[in-house]
Design a protein around this motif. Structure first.
Motif, short mmCIF file in Angstrom:
data_model
loop_
_atom_site.label_atom_id
_atom_site.label_comp_id
_atom_site.label_asym_id
_atom_site.label_seq_id
_atom_site.Cartn_x
_atom_site.Cartn_y
_atom_site.Cartn_z
N MET A 115 0.83 -1.20 0.00
CA MET A 115 0.00 0.00 0.00
C MET A 115 0.86 1.25 0.00
SD MET A 115 -2.94 -1.08 2.75
CE MET A 115 -4.05 -2.45 2.40
N GLY A 116 0.32 2.33 -0.58
CA GLY A 116 1.00 3.62 -0.53
C GLY A 116 2.44 3.53 -0.97
N GLY A 117 3.36 3.87 -0.06
CA GLY A 117 4.78 3.84 -0.37
C GLY A 117 5.26 2.46 -0.80
N GLY A 118 4.56 1.40 -0.38
CA GLY A 118 4.90 0.06 -0.84
C GLY A 118 4.67 -0.11 -2.33
N ALA A 137 -3.22 -1.42 -2.59
CA ALA A 137 -4.10 -0.25 -2.47
C ALA A 137 -3.30 1.03 -2.42
CB ALA A 137 -4.98 -0.36 -1.21
N MET A 138 -3.98 2.10 -2.81
CA MET A 138 -3.52 3.47 -2.57
C MET A 138 -4.62 4.14 -1.75
SD MET A 138 -0.51 3.85 -3.89
CE MET A 138 -0.39 5.63 -3.66
N THR A 171 -9.73 1.66 -2.34
CA THR A 171 -10.08 0.26 -2.16
C THR A 171 -8.87 -0.65 -2.29
OG1 THR A 171 -11.65 -1.45 -2.86
CG2 THR A 171 -10.62 -0.16 -4.60
N THR A 172 -8.90 -1.74 -1.56
CA THR A 172 -7.83 -2.75 -1.62
C THR A 172 -8.22 -3.80 -2.65
OG1 THR A 172 -7.30 -2.39 0.71
CG2 THR A 172 -6.54 -4.44 -0.29
#
Length: 357
Positions: A115-118, A137-138, A171-172
């Motif tokens: 997620m995000g930075g990942g 997800a973002m 959303t994931t």
């Protein structure tokens, strides 16, 4: 984590250099020292002929990386206005751009939460591997923030309006949906991931993929494409919500309710950023825009409030300001795209050298 335990571990196995994000109790959330350590590893291996492939993964069983350390960013905002966070984002976005242009194969093992930075340290790579456990997800609008780490560029290249749906809702999605949206390439069952990783010590990544990857499972988003494309093609968040509520699909009505719980400002700024990113020629220009917008969030109320509600107090009742979509004006949105106190990233202008093409 003990000070004796490094937040990023590196090792070389055969001809593969491994970067392991090593904060498993924090789901490997990125902070500034970790960004620097990843960049140092890339620098060390870029001209090392004994290293042919770079592999990034996450420690523990839960995921590659659940995003940036947003609790620390909130503390920085409250204590000093966010200067340290702006410096962290500058280096993080430069790292994302470097990964996209890295001269050696860059393999991302996107097992578990990404997620995000990942997404930033994985989805810009050359070989992006997901498993049945992947959850991508973002989720920025949920915490009053905006898309960053190059995601506006990536998601505007997704089929139809799938990227807009992912960006606004946060959303994931599953492995199959991540592949469909262009955030991943290959599906390797988690039970074979260790074998795949070991093969990279000697095999070319393309050969390892041929040996271990399997057919991607069915995509849930693909089934929803018709109403997603129709509803999210609207020119404003208000119209998107109206279309979702009136299209007759129960799932779309649920999505509309989700959107109305997000930060109104974050929704409008994110939609504007996505539409502008569609016209940008390269990732570097998108990252320049994202840096400007992210830094503007440091002086806006919704980001620290969203982190408070979701992460600190966990009451899940953020008090957004403004509180509704109608109260967010065009001028409010435009402010996020203006140069701010922390300067420009400068990637799109060619001012920064990220190494050889």
């Amino acid at each position: 984590m003990s000070p004796d335990v490094p937040p990023v571990r590196t090792r070389v196995e055969g001809r593969a250099g491994h970067i392991v994000l090593n904060r498993p109790r924090a789901l490997n959330a990125l902070d500034h020292p970790m960004v620097r350590l990843v960049d140092e590893a890339l620098t060390a291996w870029e001209h090392d002929d004994t290293v042919r492939t770079v592999v990034v993964s996450g420690a523990g069983e839960r995921g590659l990386c659940a995003g940036g350390d947003i609790r620390a960013v909130r503390e920085d905002i409250l204590a000093g206005g966010g200067a340290a966070s702006a410096a962290y984002w500058r280096d993080e976005y430069l790292l994302d751009a470097r990964i996209a242009r890295y001269p050696k194969p860059y393999v991302a093992l996107m097992d578990g939460f990404v997620m995000g930075g990942g997404v930033g340290v994985s989805a810009h790579g050359d070989v992006r591997v997901v498993t049945e456990r992947s959850r991508v997800a973002m989720p920025e609008t949920i915490i009053g923030f905006v898309l960053d780490v190059g995601a506006t560029f990536l998601l505007t290249r997704a089929p139809g309006e799938l990227g807009t749906h992912m960006a606004l809702t946060g959303t994931t999605v599953s492995a199959a949906d991540a592949v469909l949206c262009g955030l991943a390439d290959h599906y390797v069952p988690s039970g074979r991931l260790a074998e795949f990783t070991a093969a990279l010590a000697d095999a070319d990544p393309a050969e390892a993929v041929r040996q271990y990857a399997e057919a991607v499972p069915a995509s849930e988003l693909a089934v929803r494409r018709d109403w997603i494309d129709s509803c999210y093609a609207a020119d404003s968040v208000e119209e998107i919500v109206d279309r979702l509520q009136s299209c007759g699909e129960p799932a779309a009505k649920e999505v509309a309710d989700d959107l109305l719980s997000r930060s109104p400002t974050a929704l409008k700024v994110t939609l504007a950023a996505l539409r502008r990113a569609r016209r940008l020629p390269a990732l570097e220009q998108a990252l320049d825009q994202e840096y400007r917008v992210s830094c503007a969030c440091l002086t806006a109320p919704d980001f620290p409030e969203g982190v408070r509600a979701q992460v600190v107090d966990k009451d899940r009742t953020p008090r957004w300001s403004p509180a509704d979509l109608a109260s967010v004006t065009e001028a409010d949105v435009e402010r996020f795209f203006e140069p701010g106190a922390y300067g420009e990233l400068g990637l799109g202008s060619g001012e920064l050298d990220l190494g050889p093409e």
